[in-house]
Structure formats: C-alpha cells, structure tokens
Design an enzyme around this catalytic site. Sequence first.
Site, PDB file in Angstrom:
ATOM      1  N   SER A  15       0.997  -1.193   0.191  1.00  0.00           N
ATOM      2  CA  SER A  15       0.159   0.132   0.305  1.00  0.00           C
ATOM      3  C   SER A  15       0.902   1.544  -0.045  1.00  0.00           C
ATOM      4  CB  SER A  15      -1.224  -0.231   1.330  1.00  0.00           C
ATOM      5  OG  SER A  15      -1.594  -1.611   0.691  1.00  0.00           O
ATOM      6  N   LYS A  64      -9.863  -6.023  10.982  1.00  0.00           N
ATOM      7  CA  LYS A  64     -10.752  -5.974  10.267  1.00  0.00           C
ATOM      8  C   LYS A  64     -12.318  -6.222  10.526  1.00  0.00           C
ATOM      9  CE  LYS A  64      -8.795  -6.689   5.193  1.00  0.00           C
ATOM     10  NZ  LYS A  64      -8.973  -6.870   4.354  1.00  0.00           N
ATOM     11  N   ASN A  85     -12.557  -2.271   6.003  1.00  0.00           N
ATOM     12  CA  ASN A  85     -10.962  -2.378   5.282  1.00  0.00           C
ATOM     13  C   ASN A  85     -10.113  -0.198   5.117  1.00  0.00           C
ATOM     14  OD1 ASN A  85     -12.314  -1.993   2.802  1.00  0.00           O
ATOM     15  ND2 ASN A  85     -10.486  -2.725   1.893  1.00  0.00           N
ATOM     16  N   ASP A  99     -12.869  -3.801  -0.353  1.00  0.00           N
ATOM     17  CA  ASP A  99     -12.688  -4.425  -1.224  1.00  0.00           C
ATOM     18  C   ASP A  99     -13.247  -5.385  -1.882  1.00  0.00           C
ATOM     19  OD1 ASP A  99      -9.470  -5.130   0.619  1.00  0.00           O
ATOM     20  OD2 ASP A  99     -10.919  -6.363   2.015  1.00  0.00           O
ATOM     21  N   GLY A 125     -13.930 -15.939   5.273  1.00  0.00           N
ATOM     22  CA  GLY A 125     -13.805 -14.786   5.603  1.00  0.00           C
ATOM     23  C   GLY A 125     -14.475 -13.454   5.306  1.00  0.00           C
ATOM     24  N   GLY A 126     -13.154 -12.585   5.518  1.00  0.00           N
ATOM     25  CA  GLY A 126     -14.240 -11.385   5.236  1.00  0.00           C
ATOM     26  C   GLY A 126     -14.039 -10.882   3.571  1.00  0.00           C
ATOM     27  N   ASN A 147     -16.003 -23.931   1.783  1.00  0.00           N
ATOM     28  CA  ASN A 147     -14.598 -24.280   3.246  1.00  0.00           C
ATOM     29  C   ASN A 147     -15.085 -24.800   4.281  1.00  0.00           C
ATOM     30  OD1 ASN A 147     -13.655 -21.240   4.619  1.00  0.00           O
ATOM     31  ND2 ASN A 147     -14.751 -21.953   6.041  1.00  0.00           N
ATOM     32  N   ARG A 148     -13.622 -24.873   4.463  1.00  0.00           N
ATOM     33  CA  ARG A 148     -13.257 -25.879   6.088  1.00  0.00           C
ATOM     34  C   ARG A 148     -14.013 -26.356   6.973  1.00  0.00           C
ATOM     35  NH1 ARG A 148      -7.167 -24.576   8.309  1.00  0.00           N
ATOM     36  NH2 ARG A 148      -8.129 -22.687   8.852  1.00  0.00           N
ATOM     37  N   THR A 149     -14.621 -25.056   7.295  1.00  0.00           N
ATOM     38  CA  THR A 149     -15.329 -24.744   8.391  1.00  0.00           C
ATOM     39  C   THR A 149     -16.726 -24.357   7.700  1.00  0.00           C
ATOM     40  OG1 THR A 149     -13.142 -23.752   9.840  1.00  0.00           O
ATOM     41  CG2 THR A 149     -15.666 -24.282  11.149  1.00  0.00           C
TER      42      THR A 149
HETATM   43  P1  NAP Z   1      -9.858 -15.168   7.125  1.00  0.00           P
HETATM   44  O1  NAP Z   1     -10.618 -13.778   7.214  1.00  0.00           O
HETATM   45  O2  NAP Z   1      -8.799 -15.465   8.157  1.00  0.00           O
HETATM   46  O3  NAP Z   1     -10.601 -16.635   6.353  1.00  0.00           O
HETATM   47  C1  NAP Z   1      -9.928 -16.655   5.890  1.00  0.00           C
HETATM   48  C2  NAP Z   1     -10.570 -18.014   5.754  1.00  0.00           C
HETATM   49  O4  NAP Z   1      -9.548 -18.536   4.538  1.00  0.00           O
HETATM   50  C3  NAP Z   1     -11.569 -18.965   5.692  1.00  0.00           C
HETATM   51  O5  NAP Z   1     -12.537 -19.385   5.279  1.00  0.00           O
HETATM   52  C4  NAP Z   1     -10.737 -20.313   6.544  1.00  0.00           C
HETATM   53  O6  NAP Z   1     -11.285 -21.014   6.661  1.00  0.00           O
HETATM   54  C5  NAP Z   1      -9.982 -20.255   5.022  1.00  0.00           C
HETATM   55  N1  NAP Z   1      -8.602 -21.303   5.188  1.00  0.00           N
HETATM   56  C6  NAP Z   1      -7.383 -20.450   6.200  1.00  0.00           C
HETATM   57  N2  NAP Z   1      -6.164 -21.417   5.755  1.00  0.00           N
HETATM   58  C7  NAP Z   1      -6.925 -22.102   5.138  1.00  0.00           C
HETATM   59  C8  NAP Z   1      -6.495 -23.996   4.975  1.00  0.00           C
HETATM   60  N3  NAP Z   1      -4.518 -24.153   5.214  1.00  0.00           N
HETATM   61  N4  NAP Z   1      -6.480 -24.309   4.121  1.00  0.00           N
HETATM   62  C9  NAP Z   1      -8.374 -24.311   3.560  1.00  0.00           C
HETATM   63  N5  NAP Z   1      -8.981 -23.138   4.185  1.00  0.00           N
HETATM   64  C10 NAP Z   1      -8.040 -22.075   5.142  1.00  0.00           C
HETATM   65  O7  NAP Z   1      -9.158 -13.991   5.743  1.00  0.00           O
HETATM   66  P2  NAP Z   1      -8.870 -13.248   4.318  1.00  0.00           P
HETATM   67  O8  NAP Z   1      -9.110 -11.829   5.296  1.00  0.00           O
HETATM   68  O9  NAP Z   1     -10.551 -13.341   4.375  1.00  0.00           O
HETATM   69  O10 NAP Z   1      -8.147 -13.465   3.302  1.00  0.00           O
HETATM   70  C11 NAP Z   1      -8.074 -13.966   2.840  1.00  0.00           C
HETATM   71  C12 NAP Z   1      -7.620 -14.022   1.555  1.00  0.00           C
HETATM   72  O11 NAP Z   1      -7.524 -12.977   0.889  1.00  0.00           O
HETATM   73  C13 NAP Z   1      -5.425 -13.550   1.756  1.00  0.00           C
HETATM   74  O12 NAP Z   1      -4.582 -14.621   1.185  1.00  0.00           O
HETATM   75  C14 NAP Z   1      -5.799 -12.597   2.017  1.00  0.00           C
HETATM   76  O13 NAP Z   1      -4.387 -11.900   1.897  1.00  0.00           O
HETATM   77  C15 NAP Z   1      -6.435 -12.834   0.699  1.00  0.00           C
HETATM   78  N6  NAP Z   1      -7.236 -10.430   0.625  1.00  0.00           N
HETATM   79  C16 NAP Z   1      -6.513  -9.995  -1.166  1.00  0.00           C
HETATM   80  C17 NAP Z   1      -7.106  -8.735  -0.815  1.00  0.00           C
HETATM   81  C18 NAP Z   1      -6.408  -8.650  -2.329  1.00  0.00           C
HETATM   82  O14 NAP Z   1      -6.523  -7.108  -2.506  1.00  0.00           O
HETATM   83  N7  NAP Z   1      -5.258  -9.100  -3.228  1.00  0.00           N
HETATM   84  C19 NAP Z   1      -8.004  -8.394  -0.174  1.00  0.00           C
HETATM   85  C20 NAP Z   1      -8.314  -9.603   0.728  1.00  0.00           C
HETATM   86  C21 NAP Z   1      -7.753 -10.082   0.850  1.00  0.00           C
HETATM   87  P3  NAP Z   1     -11.843 -20.916   8.290  1.00  0.00           P
HETATM   88  O15 NAP Z   1     -13.172 -20.956   8.226  1.00  0.00           O
HETATM   89  O16 NAP Z   1     -12.184 -22.536   8.453  1.00  0.00           O
HETATM   90  O17 NAP Z   1     -10.712 -20.763   9.148  1.00  0.00           O
END
Ligand code: NAP
Length: 268
Positions: A15, A64, A85, A99, A125-126, A147-149
């Site tokens: 950023s 977040k 965010n 996002d 997730g978010g 999703n795994r959960t």
């Molecule tokens: P989050 O709220 O922590 O959610 C993560 C999700 O992924 C949950 O559903 C979790 O499942 C699942 N997960 C985590 N580890 C896993 C594994 N080992 N195997 C299978 N599923 C798994 O995170 P988030 O904020 O949504 O972000 C998710 C991704 O998007 C990240 O990589 C982040 O960097 C990316 N992102 C990118 C941008 C962009 O601008 N490009 C913006 C935002 C986010 P459970 O519910 O089972 O824990």
Amino acid sequence: MKLGLLGSPVSHSKSPRIFSTLSRLLKRPIVYRAVEVKEGDFAAAVQRTRNQGWRGINVTIPFKLEAANYAARLTPAARVIGAVNVIRFGRDIIGHNTDAEGLRDALKFAGVVMSGKRALVFGAGGAARAAGWALARGGARSVRFTNRTASTAKGCVRDLAPTFPRTNFSSGAPRNADIWINATPLGLQGYPDVSPASKALRAPVAAVDLVYGKKTAFQRHAERMGALVTDGTPMLVFQALRAYEFWDRPFSAARRAALAEKLIKELS
Ligand code: NAP
C-alpha cells in the site's frame, strides 16, 4: 493528505508504494504510513492517527472485524460484509469496505462477465464475503461458498442473501461453476501452496486468486484447465483507489481504470 495503514504484519504491504505512485500520478501530496499495531492496541492507534490529523486509514489483518465494531457508522457494504478495510475521519468515524468494490472493478477490468454466471468462492472469511458481495452486485446467478469450516460458509449465505434476492447463495461441497475465486490464504507465504479446487471439478471460464504477487498452485491449476486467470494485484490496486475516493472524491470509471493500469504495471 495524511493517510496510512494499521495492521500486523504490515512490513510487506504494497500500500505505501501504491499511494506514493498515486501521489505522483495525481500530482497531489499524499503521506501514507504503514503502522504495526499490537493486538489490544487498535482503538488507541486509531485515536492517535486521528489526533495527528490523518484523513483516514486502511485497516488490514487482524483488525478488519474490530474496525467494523469500532466505527460509529458503517456504509451499507461494510454492514453486509461485516468487515471494514477503510476508515474516514470526520465528525464521525465511518467504516467502509472497498475490498468488495475493488474485486468487482478487478473482475470487470479482466473482462470477466459476472451477469448470469455461477460462481464458486473458496473460503468464508472477510475476503470471501467481499467476493460474494462483488459477484452478486455484478449480477451473478449463483454464489456458492465452500470452506473447511462449514458453519462459517453458512454464515456468509445468511448475511448476504437478504441483500441480493436475485442471486442464489449456497454453501457446502464444491460444484461446477463459471467463475472461481480463491479467498483462502492457500499459496500465501506460511500456508501450504495447494489448490483448494478439487481435480473433479470442470474448468471454469475465469479464476481469480486473491493472493497477489506470485503464481500459486490455484493459478497454475486453473491455467492448465484453460481458464482466464488473474492474481490479486488488480483487486489490491482497485481497493486502494476506491479507498482514496472514499477519503477524497470519486474518479470517473475511465480515470479509475487508467490509474489502475499504471499502478498494476508499477507493482508487477
Ligand atoms: P480470513 O478472514 O482469515 O479468512 C480465511 C479463510 O480461508 C477462512 O475461510 C479459512 O477457513 C480459510 N483458510 C485458512 N487457512 C486455510 C487452509 N490452510 N486450508 C483451507 N482453508 C483455509 O482472511 P481474509 O481476510 O478473508 O483473506 C483471505 C485471503 O484473501 C488472504 O490470502 C488475503 O491476503 C487475501 N486478500 C487479498 C486482497 C487483495 O486486495 N488482493 C484483499 C483482501 C484479502 P476457516 O473458516 O476454516 O478458518
């Protein structure tokens, strides 16, 4: 304009680079600082930046959800998604989510047609909620969260479905779809680099990985199947532009796309 990012970790964040390039492109002074915040210190850190005259802040992992509770008011997108965010300081502290808009912009930018299509979102997730919002706003016929959960995926359906009655939301085991979105951190540093999509699924038309700056197993998998593949860089850039617009004033769609093109080139 003083702006910045609160989160942990923030040292790898792109950023500051996005906003210093934007400052040059817009010929406007922007000071953008990434601040490492300890758990339990979020509210105090927000107050400090406000007292120092910052116009607003970006919020990233792991704050977040806390930011959504902290803001005095939420925009409709932030309320439905349940994650913030971007915060704007004024008389009130307003929480927003770019996002979702950023992903919708990125999908359009990549030429991905959402209208009438079936989408499969990996994760709940978010970012997955933001993806559900973007796809439904784009007119997707259906959005399935896998999703795994399982209970978290059900929560996405429960919270998004009332806002978008024309989109059929569901959760559970993966099904064939036209658009895949990887909203899990699989492929990110520190996580296994495996595709969340099973080999049994038919090829999608397009696949978007929210992980950016690297070729992940998910991207390679979708490419081998002949899909149009995009990483998370365009989304990152568009969510930053949308945040800037929230702090300042909106760009036209053409101006936003032109700025995004330059910023994406700068980051690659
Ligand atoms: P989050 O709220 O922590 O959610 C993560 C999700 O992924 C949950 O559903 C979790 O499942 C699942 N997960 C985590 N580890 C896993 C594994 N080992 N195997 C299978 N599923 C798994 O995170 P988030 O904020 O949504 O972000 C998710 C991704 O998007 C990240 O990589 C982040 O960097 C990316 N992102 C990118 C941008 C962009 O601008 N490009 C913006 C935002 C986010 P459970 O519910 O089972 O824990």
